[in-house]
Structures are given as structure tokens and as C-alpha cells.
Write an enzyme that holds these catalytic residues in place. Structure first.
Site: not given
Lengths: 435, 435
Positions: B11, B38, B42, B420
Site C-alpha cells: 500500500a 516493495s 505472497c 458447457w
């Protein structure tokens, strides 16, 4: 009450199965001109390539299955030759007449060979039916050709190129009559695909309309085998002769309930139009998934339900020589032609973090400057192509604006995507250009 | 005009970069308590697993890069110890004061070790920072432990399990204090994950709150290493002491412009709340992607622009031992608790045609019966998980109804999906149940 369905592939059998689910007592008869029903036509290139071992693997259900499990009678090798609607009859090739109360026309599409001289030659094939795929594969195995020509750089043409390479054809030339691949006039996309194919010794020639196939060459390109992957036309003759109205695209005009202009007569699949949700008018988009959905709705309504098929946004995907190409909505040129003010963001970004083997992917978003709505997109890359093009397709369907798309809460974890998904990077790019 | 940002990871640095883009003349200072900025947090489990060779690979940009290319001053090893808003000052650990005109609080979150006795032991690790990941990896390589305990069956816990297996730990037990994995009270999901983990000799014990870690065991499970992957708390002490308001979740309350209650002070990332678009109220969803987006908006507004962050739908994804698990929106239990009338369609279907190596995938859709809107979904499988969960996330964001979702024009071609798509099969399943 008897429902007759002309055509036993995607749309026809979806209609039959859905009708049976709605009405257990309906008499259902499917007339199929070919020998096989319910086959995955999209798998035929992979059969030719040798990836699918036998054509039987492509058959989802057999006529026996439909008879036994669904109480649906399927007659193969039974071409319908006329529809007499005043008498509610379908005439069969042998002189027999079949009565109907409701009729679903699902006659599909075909590659038109008549426009090209020599297209009936023994070394010329399409990839339309199991029979033709079988013939092509046998030819490749027997003759071991080294040079091939493919007419058409749509998805069938590109898949055919990969299939032929898989069978040892070392030199392939694709002639495309239009200006670009995959039905789009997108120079960037055509160039990207051209460069990729060149690495596999596949030559792509656009703006090259072919009017004749010679026994040993097409124009200046010597070849021993030719695949026709262009000139697809809806099979509408039967319908037109019965005064079923066609739309401006040349395919059968239908309502959102898949009704034709004749009471009790429905149409679905590759022979019919579908509403294009971005263009806001009917289009002819012959694809297996659309055929399934239209068939389902036609079958439901023919059996007395009230369902609608909203339409398509024009999503398609193809993989050729390791490159995945997904398209949806309109290209920049198409959007402009349709009266939009397209602003295009096109970026190249890694599809995953580098440390997780990320590879470059190209994402294009087309946004209408007036409404700021997404109207089109393209995703080209090795992985994650289907997922990303589907997100764009969903956003277009929802008439999503750029601002909302740009902040989509997309899944992030290193095995799947970078922290800023390429979709969001492309949206940021549009955002910079649009203001 | 000086912008100070407390926190230099997702952030904080997104805010800094975005502010610079908006205002070339702004003085921008980032204060980071750790040594690195920075970094892709993860990616830390993959560093421990040995898949990522060095921590440097996880660092997107260095402080030098920010200084040189963006004219952003980043001070690492510089903890802020107090915010004195009346004076517009941040106090640093050494007694220094830093003046600000605008402030972005991006202090992140931490694993709370105080709730568990023995959590400070030398064999107990988190996966929160590069330093801790380095310590854990060194410990694994030196000691070669064979038995491990993981506290928490959220995504970090599951990734840690895979990482430890990659380092030769043969017996792993995961204790989860809640009733289910991945923060959901979904018995079916928990059972599915439990069975999958068992095949890798990883035991999952739910409803097991741990209050003490002993030097050689946790409860009855002997172990030589423990990973703390639970008890994440927002770092809000600094903000709270400065009378920045917290929300009911305990994280910092922000407007859609990322403003706190103090004029000129913004908050973003894991320390702040985000609007949950399905619940319609702020939630605490600490994830890297959300942190990036919030940071971007905070930085833009702090630099004088006017941007908003709409919110999240709660999308997350994790891969563990080959199984991909994507979640978005609300589970059935969460939906009921939020006052919806959930109808759930859960199906297992092949993710591709069988002849193309299709493997079973599970798709769950949660639809509100009153509005027929999608409110949640889950996709569990080996391939195509990210793409499919993202389509559900986009549909939820667009407040799409079941009818529209059921006919989505999704990409079909054998290398990517069955005719599908499992998403549409799941939607048909809901459709059958809802009427």
C-alpha cells in the site's frame, strides 16, 4: 404432441434433451443427415493431429443412449429434404413424410466449396464432420504430404495448421482473404500471430483471395494437401424454401425465444442468428457453445416452457502452436464501425510473477469513450487466456464501466497471477488515454 | 508540500508511486521500519520452499530505484513511533521528528504472538517478512526437521504446509481454531481440502484452538518447527494513539477516498478497512492486491486528485499441493448471516474435455433467492481456477443475476474448457433449485 428436430449435433440434441426434461410425455424425433450425432466438432482438429485417439472419443452420446435413457428417437443417415409447414410435415430423402406439432431447425453450417474451382479435388478437405476428419487423417497417414495449404485464418484454419504440423507436414501456407486473422481487422493481432506462426514454419498471407485450387498447387505454392477453413455458410436452404425468414446476415431470423416467423417452428445453432449484445442487433456467430445454449432454449420453448436466450458478446478462443488467443466483443475497427468512440489500451505484461515462470501476455481492452463502457477485448498468451477473456466477456455482458473494471477484485497468488493482473494494467492504460 | 507515508510495502509504495505521477513537485518520504521495501510478501512461502532462489527476486523495486527514478525518498529501518497530528509531525524511533502536510498510514498487519504462550520460541516462525522467511529457511536447512505444526488453515497456513514439504518435512499437522479452512465455515470445502492434504501426509485439525507451544510439541503432536499462520491483526496502535478512528473490525476506518477522520491523513492496505460490496459495509480483508489498489487511491488523493476505491468482493486464491482453491463473495453460511436467502449450486465437472486431459473441478455458486443475484462462489481444481473465480467475482461486482450468468458467452475450445463450462453447469444447478 410430437417435436421434430432437424439436425443432431450441438443445437439439435441440446434442444431434444431440454425438451424431454420439460415434458416427459412429448414424442421427440431427431433427424440427422450424417452418421454420427452429438459429436464435439471442435475436437476434430485434435483427432487429425493424433491427440485424440479415435473419433468415438469425441462422441458425447450415441443414438442408443438417447433412445434408452431419454426416450428420444434419433435417426441418423436421414436427410430432411423439405418442410411443408401448412401440413406440419418434413419430407425425407426416401419419400417418407414425418409429421410434427413443433419443429426445431438445427441444420448447422457448412463450408461452401462452390466458390472455389477445384475444391472438390481428392486432396481438398474440410474439418466439418467426423467423416471428413477421418478422410483427412487417412490421407495424411497414407501420403505423408510435406506441403500443405490452408484457406482461412479463422480458428479452424489455425487449429488445422497445428494439426498438420502434428502429422509431419513441414511447410504450411495459410491464405486469408480478409485483412486479418480470426475475423478481425486488427493489424497488431495479425502481426503477432504471423510472427508466432513463422517460428513454426507456417506462412500467413492475408488479403489473399483464392479462387482456384490446382491439383499440385494453390497460386504459386506447391502443395499436396489443402484444408478449406473459410467460406462457412449457414444451412438455410431447407428453411428458406419453407418460407422461414432469414435475417440480414443470411442466417435464420429468430426471436429471443428462438421462434421463427412460422408458428411452432424454432431455429437454433449455426443456421440461426443470435443477438449480439454489444452491437445491439442480430449477428451470425456460429460456435458450439452458442449452439448449445440456443438449442436448450429452443427445446424448452418447443416443449411449452418460456425461456429466452439473451444473446452473445462474440467470445472465441483458439490455441495454435502453444499460443492462446481469446477474443470478445468488438475490435477497435468494429467498434468504430458500430458508432462507438473506441479508446484502446493494449499492454504486454507477465501473466504470473517472473519468479513463478511468468510469461508475457498481451491484453487489449476497447472502451467506448462516451459511455466509458467496455465493448471489446483480446488476450493473447500462453496461460490464463481463457480465464482473462472470460472476465472481459462477463464485464461486457454486465455493461461494466472502465472505473469498475479497473478495480475488480481479482484473485492473486503467485502460482496464478501477478499482484496487478494484466487485465487491470490494461484498464489503467485505457484510463490514462481516455481522460 | 510534503507527503509522508508510514509503511513501504504494497500500500505504502503504491501510494508513493501514484502520488508522484499526479504531482511531479510533491516531496515524498516513505518510512519503513524493516530493511526491505516493495517485496512480494505472497512469494515468501515459495522462497522457503526453494522455488524462489533468493529473496532479492521478490523485491520489485529498491529504495535506490525509487530515489533515482521517481524522486521518492525511502528510509528503511526507520520505525515511526508516534503521529502528532496537531503539529503535523511523525516521531521516529531515534527522537527525530518528520513534518508532513499529507500523511498516508500504511502500517500493515502482523501475526499476534502474544496470545500464544511459547510463541517467541526459537523454533516458531511466521511468514510475514523477508527476515522471518530467511530465518525459517535457514532453520529448515540446518536442522532438517521431520515434524512440523502449523497454526492456522488460512491461505498462509496451506502455503506453508506445501513449503515445509518441499523442504523435506514429512509429517505436518495444521491446527485451525475455527470450523473450516480459508476462513469459511464450509464443511464441504474443509472436507475436500482435508482429504487432499491427507494424500500428502498433512493432517488438518479444525476446531482446535492452541494456547501454548512447547519446545518439542504442540498439544499431543511432537514437532521441531512451528509456523504461526493465524492471529493476523492490523497494525493500528500508532493510528489509534493519534486519535485516528478505528472501525468495528478493529482496522482503521476510511472513506472511499481512503480518508481517515483526520484532515489530510489517509490510510490504506492491511491496516485499514475496505468496503465489502456484497455485505454493504466495511470489512477487514488484508490482501496484497487490495492493499495495492487502496494505496493507489490514497496516494492519488493525498496528491490532490479525486479518486475512489469502490471496495472488494472478498476474492482470494491459494494453491497447495497441486490443488487450486479460489473463493469470492460469501459462503452459504456467511450469506445467511448477512440476511440473504442463499440457494447453493455445487457441481463437480471436468475442467476440460476428457480427451484433452480434463480433470474434475468443483464449482459452487451462492445465489440470493430474493434478488436472484450472485453473492458468492468457490472453484476448486487443478487448472482454470483463477479464471473461473474471477468470472464469478466480476459477476458479483456487477450485481449480475443468475439468468444472465447462466448464459454468459464464455470461451470454448478443447484445450481450455468443455463446451458447457463448469460455471454454467453450476448456474444451471442453482436454477433447478431456486424455482
Amino acid at each position: 404432441m410430437r417435436l421434430v428436430i432437424i439436425g443432431g449435433v450441438a443445437a439439435g440434441l441440446s434442444a431434444a434433451a431440454r425438451a424431454r426434461r420439460i415434458d416427459k410425455s412429448l414424442e421427440i424425433l431427431v433427424l440427422e443427415k450424417g452418421d454420427a450425432v452429438s459429436y464435439g466438432a471442435c475436437g476434430l482438429p485434435y483427432y487429425v493431429a493424433g491427440r485424440v485417439g479415435s473419433l468415438e472419443e469425441l462422441v458425447v452420446y450415441t443414438p442408443e443412449y438417447f433412445q434408452r435413457e431419454r426416450n428420444i428417437l434419433v435417426r441418423t443417415g436421414t436427410p430432411a429434404v423439405a418442410i411443408c409447414h401448412p401440413k406440419r410435415q418434413v419430407a425425407l430423402a426416401g419419400g417418407e413424410y414425418v409429421r410434427y406439432d413443433r419443429l426445431v431447425v438445427a441444420t448447422g453450417a457448412r463450408v461452401d466449396r462452390t466458390a472455389i474451382q477445384g475444391a472438390e479435388g481428392p486432396h481438398v478437405f474440410t474439418l466439418q464432420t467426423p467423416e471428413e476428419a477421418r478422410r483427412l487423417k487417412a490421407y495424411l497417414e497414407r501420403r505423408r504430404p510435406k506441403r500443405a495449404v490452408i484457406l482461412g485464418a479463422g480458428y479452424v484454419g489455425l487449429e488445422a495448421a497445428e494439426a498438420l504440423r502434428g502429422q509431419g507436414v513441414s511447410g504450411i501456407t495459410i491464405f486469408e482473404s480478409g485483412g486479418g486473422v480470426l475475423g478481425r481487422q486488427d493489424p497488431w493481432l495479425t502481426e503477432l500471430v504471423r510472427q508466432h506462426l513463422e517460428r513454426f514454419h507456417i506462412e500467413l498471407r492475408t488479403q489473399s483471395r483464392i479462387s482456384a485450387i490446382e491439383p499440385d498447387r494453390v497460386q504459386d505454392v506447391p502443395c499436396e494437401v489443402v484444408v478449406l477453413a473459410a467460406g462457412l455458410r449457414p444451412n438455410v436452404e431447407l428453411a428458406a424454401e419453407a418460407e422461414i425468414e432469414l435475417g440480414r446476415t443470411g442466417a435464420i431470423r429468430v426471436t429471443e425465444r428462438m421462434e421463427t416467423n412460422l408458428a411452432g417452428v424454432y431455429a437454433a445453432g449455426d443456421c440461426a442468428e443470435a443477438m449480439h449484445l454489444v452491437m445491439g442487433r442480430p449477428a451470425w456467430v456460429p460456435l458450439g457453445t452458442t449452439a448449445n445454449k440456443m438449442g436448450r432454449v429452443a427445446g424448452a420453448n418447443a416443449a411449452g416452457a418460456r425461456e429466452r436466450f439473451a444473446g452473445v458478446v462474440g467470445t472465441s478462443i483458439v490455441k495454435a502452436c502453444g499460443l492462446g488467443m481469446g477474443l470478445t466483443g468488438l475490435s477497435e475497427a468494429q467498434a468504430r464501425k458500430e458508432g462507438f468512440e473506441p479508446v484502446v489500451g493494449r499492454i504486454e505484461a507477465d501473466d504470473k510473477p517472473r519468479y513463478f515462470g511468468g510469461r508475457p501476455a498481451t491484453v487489449e481492452l476497447v472502451v467506448d469513450a462516451r459511455t466509458r463502457r467496455l465493448v471489446g477485448g483480446a488476450v493473447i498468451g500462453e496461460e490464463g487466456v481463457a480465464g482473462r477473456i472470460n472476465v472481459i466477456a462477463a464485464a461486457i455482458t454486465a455493461r461494466m464501466r472502465l472505473e469498475e473494471f479497473q478495480q475488480l477484485d481479482l484473485a492473486y497468488s503467485p502460482p496464478f497471477a501477478p499482484a496487478w493482473d494484466p487485465l487491470l494494467v490494461a484498464a489503467q492504460q485505457v484510463s490514462k488515454l481516455i481522460d
